[in-house]
Design a protein around this motif. Structure first.
Motif, PDB file in Angstrom:
ATOM      1  N   CYS A   1      10.170  53.057  74.499  1.00 17.38           N
ATOM      2  CA  CYS A   1       9.246  53.110  74.117  1.00 17.38           C
ATOM      3  C   CYS A   1       8.444  51.827  74.013  1.00 17.38           C
ATOM      4  N   ASN A   2       6.972  52.469  73.689  1.00 19.37           N
ATOM      5  CA  ASN A   2       6.149  50.832  73.727  1.00 19.37           C
ATOM      6  C   ASN A   2       5.906  50.699  72.532  1.00 19.37           C
ATOM      7  N   ILE A   3       5.928  49.347  71.338  1.00 21.16           N
ATOM      8  CA  ILE A   3       6.232  48.870  70.460  1.00 21.16           C
ATOM      9  C   ILE A   3       5.613  47.424  70.117  1.00 21.16           C
ATOM     10  N   ASP A   4       4.527  47.561  68.647  1.00 17.30           N
ATOM     11  CA  ASP A   4       4.406  45.760  69.441  1.00 17.30           C
ATOM     12  C   ASP A   4       5.829  45.126  68.049  1.00 17.30           C
ATOM     13  N   ILE A   5       6.710  44.627  69.297  1.00 20.40           N
ATOM     14  CA  ILE A   5       7.417  44.053  67.695  1.00 20.40           C
ATOM     15  C   ILE A   5       7.714  43.022  66.906  1.00 20.40           C
ATOM     16  N   ASN A   6       6.662  42.054  67.571  1.00 23.49           N
ATOM     17  CA  ASN A   6       6.382  40.513  67.553  1.00 23.49           C
ATOM     18  C   ASN A   6       5.075  39.994  66.587  1.00 23.49           C
ATOM     19  N   LEU A   7       4.226  41.976  66.611  1.00 23.26           N
ATOM     20  CA  LEU A   7       3.121  41.328  66.084  1.00 23.26           C
ATOM     21  C   LEU A   7       1.520  40.720  66.737  1.00 23.26           C
ATOM     22  N   ASP A   8       2.176  40.252  68.124  1.00 25.72           N
ATOM     23  CA  ASP A   8       1.200  39.837  68.462  1.00 25.72           C
ATOM     24  C   ASP A   8      -0.121  40.456  69.356  1.00 25.72           C
ATOM     25  N   GLY A   9      -0.402  41.997  69.207  1.00 22.75           N
ATOM     26  CA  GLY A   9      -1.546  42.348  69.468  1.00 22.75           C
ATOM     27  C   GLY A   9      -0.884  43.360  70.965  1.00 22.75           C
ATOM     28  N   THR A  10       0.393  42.639  71.172  1.00 23.67           N
ATOM     29  CA  THR A  10       0.207  43.642  72.887  1.00 23.67           C
ATOM     30  C   THR A  10       1.774  44.220  72.771  1.00 23.67           C
ATOM     31  N   ASN A  11       1.925  45.029  73.232  1.00 27.10           N
ATOM     32  CA  ASN A  11       2.574  45.647  73.398  1.00 27.10           C
ATOM     33  C   ASN A  11       4.251  44.922  74.282  1.00 27.10           C
ATOM     34  N   ASP A  12       5.478  45.345  73.368  1.00 25.23           N
ATOM     35  CA  ASP A  12       6.349  45.207  73.681  1.00 25.23           C
ATOM     36  C   ASP A  12       7.022  46.150  73.577  1.00 25.23           C
ATOM     37  N   LEU A  13       8.757  46.343  74.148  1.00 22.25           N
ATOM     38  CA  LEU A  13       9.722  47.555  74.438  1.00 22.25           C
ATOM     39  C   LEU A  13      10.699  47.749  73.939  1.00 22.25           C
ATOM     40  N   LEU A  14      11.060  48.677  73.981  1.00 23.34           N
ATOM     41  CA  LEU A  14      12.231  49.180  73.029  1.00 23.34           C
ATOM     42  C   LEU A  14      12.989  50.037  73.717  1.00 23.34           C
ATOM     43  N   ILE A  15      14.126  49.245  74.682  1.00 16.15           N
ATOM     44  CA  ILE A  15      14.936  50.458  75.400  1.00 16.15           C
ATOM     45  C   ILE A  15      16.170  50.806  73.586  1.00 16.15           C
ATOM     46  N   PHE A  16      16.552  51.733  74.435  1.00 15.51           N
ATOM     47  CA  PHE A  16      17.551  52.856  73.543  1.00 15.51           C
ATOM     48  C   PHE A  16      18.706  53.919  73.987  1.00 15.51           C
TER      49      PHE A  16
END
Length: 748
Positions: free
Chosen positions: A52-67
């Motif tokens: 899943c894409n989600i902005d984890i560090n709130l820098d405006g870019t999509n990070d990645l959540l692997i579950f």
């Protein structure tokens, strides 16, 4: 004559034993090719993942959540200029998740919210981040208006729903298979219609048979153009009941996305017990879906998904081009059915978000950068080569080998091995993926323990496995640098500690003799005191409740899968760390002079490691190994888990890992040499293997010198009349396979 036959047989048996000893001294160049340093060795492995894409560090870019559902592991990765880097320190920012997760912005505030499994339904967390990532629970059970009132939307733990704007009105709708399977329910969100915005979760069942198709009750076969067995009256109300013989099929994954650029949602479906991904093309409209064609081997224009078992498709932007790519991984909750080593299939999107063109890149995304031994890794720290530095040896439940159907039931096989990495001071360097040739024994739950229990100065190996017995591998005593183990003694000393024996060799009573402690599936610890001598060990049963410990959490599981690791600190105080089914690493003290009493739980493990805290859970079926790896001030902890990888906890810099472990030849690839003993020629047979291509056969004499080399040909006679009498080793290897060796006796 009988005496001569008996003497010949005894000589042959002796030569075979010698052959096993000298196997370890064959040239190793075929075992290691193009050594490379792993980018992320201690990430912990991956088995059954959603992305899943989600902005984890709130820098405006999509990070990645692997579950990873095999352990409910939350694995955040931050976007960088070159790709993704692991950020395990941010995992604590997420709420507890289990079984599945989907990120989507349901309230249109630009932040990805979390949809995850609840007890028979859907739980939702709103992304309420301000200066850091935060989530607030919205509902434990998403409801929908069924017939005459609101009830929870039924989503089973073996179904992966689709969260998407199905009707194009700007709010998120939901697709899920009916509780008994076969037909897809469409739950329409009325947020826009009722409130003029998308921030509400107001669902109604709009269609029992969305798309006018049916999935077979007993397979992944799809039937198009079906007549829905339900009768409708009005836009959202329904009259009538289910048919007398309702469908009975549960276990499907759904991804709703536009595959052909026509503006309506198509589907990618995975099905329990089957390896293929199926695409369904929607020839209907936004308000009336109608599946008109399918691709049962998607994507048939490239490399089709062939992933045992139960593939689930996710979409995420993996390369910062603004276009979502396709990722596929097993969704099967069964821990012993799925591919577990090459289980992350990545397809780059060379098209657009509205009209994708997915092309295969790799089937081991992220896994190729980490230590991953399949399922249930069991690390051990021991100085195997006697150079004064502890090496890393890792057993495993096993790497997936193959799957087959028996009367419609899916079965899979796994092969457990022990992998050896030598400690070179700042890295662990790969030595062998199959210490002791254990792969040929077709064991599962291979758990090694090492120690000189015969008093000859050479380390021996005791092996636990899934049936609870032990195997003993005596060290031949030929070399200190490279141990050569003799053929195993099965059911060693008649010990059977219970299923999934997890042994440790450790002088627990400080009498100078190595004792035996064994964990097991039931969660307790078994203690066998060595009542023998330095050269003749005798392990005598003392108790099956050592320390009065049982790590089973009955609220979560019937089993504990205890994995003990005793150690002594710089003050010679004895400690115990033990892993468990639920993923905790527990630490115990008050052990010395208290072997018949209860050990005390301790919270000192972080202090022993020189760190502030440890995660509460590191994945299912954890296994700890603790020792001085990178320095003498504090100790280092390596943990295994069911996803097959390793995690590293220490105040020191983590060592690198040099690894190019080849694939071990599968058990059905083991060859036979005949006749043996041989005189003027011999033949090699691979039996029923389907991989007998691009192989080479080499023959070595007892000193390790190669005396013959040729490309392999199944059944071809190999002339040996020019070779002198003696013992030889026949090795088969290939570009894509590790070497397998068999002894050959030549008597002219």
């Amino acid at each position: 004559m009988r005496r001569n036959i008996r003497e010949s047989f005894s000589l042959y048996s002796l030569l075979l034993s010698i052959a096993f000893v000298f196997t370890a001294f064959l040239p190793t160049t075929a075992q290691v090719s193009s050594p490379s340093q792993l980018h992320d060795p201690w990430a912990g492995g991956l088995n059954s993942c959603q992305f899943c894409n989600i902005d984890i560090n709130l820098d405006g870019t999509n990070d990645l959540l692997i579950f990873d559902r095999h352990g409910n592991r939350i694995l955040p990765y931050l976007q960088t200029g070159w790709g993704f880097r692991p950020a395990p320190e941010t995992a604590c920012l997420f709420p507890d998740l289990h079984d599945w997760v989907i990120t989507s912005d349901y309230n249109c505030d630009g932040k990805m919210d979390l949809f995850t499994y609840s007890l028979g339904g859907v739980r939702i967390f709103q992304n309420t981040s301000d200066t850091s990532l935060k989530f607030t629970l919205v509902t434990d059970m998403l409801t929908s208006y069924y017939y005459n009132g609101y009830v929870g939307i039924l989503v089973t733990p073996v179904d992966y729903p689709a969260i998407a704007d199905i009707d194009g009105d700007g709010d998120l709708d939901l697709l899920t298979f009916f509780g008994l399977g076969s037909y897809i329910e469409y739950h329409k969100n009325l947020s826009i219609e009722k409130y003029g915005n998308c921030d509400s979760l107001d669902f109604r069942l709009a269609d029992h048979c969305w798309g006018n198709f049916k999935e077979s009750e007993g397979s992944n076969r799809i039937s198009l153009g079906i007549v829905c067995p339900y009768k409708y009256s009005g836009e959202f109300s329904c009259a009538g009941t289910a048919p007398d013989d309702p469908p009975k099929h549960t276990g499907s994954t759904i991804l709703a996305t536009d595959l052909n650029g026509d503006g309506v949602k198509d589907l990618l479906l995975g099905d329990v017990d089957f390896p293929a991904l199926i695409s369904l093309i929607n020839g209907g409209t936004l308000d009336s879906a109608n599946m008109i064609s399918m691709d049962t081997l998607y994507p048939s224009h490239d490399v089709p998904v062939n992933l045992f078992s139960f593939p689930a498709a996710s979409m995420a932007d993996m390369d910062r081009d603004g276009i979502t790519d396709l990722l596929v991984s097993p969704f099967d909750p069964n821990l012993t059915l799925s591919e577990n080593r090459k289980s992350i299939w990545y397809y780059k999107n060379y098209g657009t978000n509205g009209h994708p063109d997915f092309r295969f890149v790799t089937n081991e995304l992220f896994q190729q950068d980490m230590l991953d031994f399949g399922s249930a890794s069991y690390p051990v720290l021991f100085d195997l080569d006697g150079d004064g530095q502890v090496d890393l040896l890792t057993g495993s439940y096993g790497a997936w080998d193959s799957s087959w159907y028996d009367q419609g039931i899916l079965h899979s096989t796994y092969t457990g091995t022990v992998t050896w990495f030598r400690n070179t001071g700042n890295t662990f360097d790969f030595v062998t993926a199959d210490l002791g040739s254990i792969a040929s024994l077709s064991l599962r739950g291979v758990y090694p323990a090492f120690g000189d229990i015969t008093g000859d100065g050479y380390p021996d190996m005791v092996l636990g496995n899934s049936d609870g017995t032990l195997l003993f591998f005596a060290n031949s005593g030929v070399s200190h640098d490279t141990p050569a183990f003799l053929p195993p003694v099965f059911k060693y000393m008649g010990i059977d500690a219970g299923d999934y024996s997890a042994p440790q060799l450790f002088d627990l009573d400080n009498d100078g003799l190595t004792d035996l402690i064994i964990g097991e599936r039931s969660g307790n610890l078994n203690f066998y005191r060595n009542t023998g001598t330095l050269t003749n060990p005798v392990f005598t049963f003392v108790t099956d409740s050592l320390g009065k410990i049982n790590v089973t959490n009955p609220a979560l599981s019937y089993y504990g899968y205890s994995t003990p690791c005793f150690f002594r600190d710089s003050h010679e105080k004895t400690w115990l760390v033990v892993g468990s089914e639920e993923g905790k690493i527990s630490c115990y003290q008050d052990i010395d002079n208290n072997l018949s009493g209860a050990f005390s739980l301790s919270d000192s493990l972080p202090e022993i490691l020189g760190i502030s805290t440890l995660p509460e859970s590191i994945g299912w079926r954890t296994a700890p190994a603790i020792g001085h790896i990178t320095g003498q001030e504090n100790m280092d902890l390596i943990t295994g888990n069911f996803s097959g990888g390793l995690n590293y906890f220490s105040s020191h810099t983590k060592p690198g890992v040099i690894s190019s472990a080849p694939a071990v030849l599968k058990p059905d690839f083991m060859f036979s040499v005949y006749p043996n003993p041989a005189s003027s020629f011999f033949r090699i047979s691979l039996g029923h293997s389907d991989s007998a291509t691009d192989l080479q056969v080499d023959i070595f004499n007892i000193t390790g010198m190669k005396v013959f080399s040729d490309r392999f040909s199944d059944g071809k006679a190999i002339e040996i009349s020019s070779l002198t009498n003696g013992i030889y080793l026949v090795r088969i290897s290939g570009d894509k396979s590790g070497p397998v060796v068999k002894p050959l006796v030549i008597v002219h």
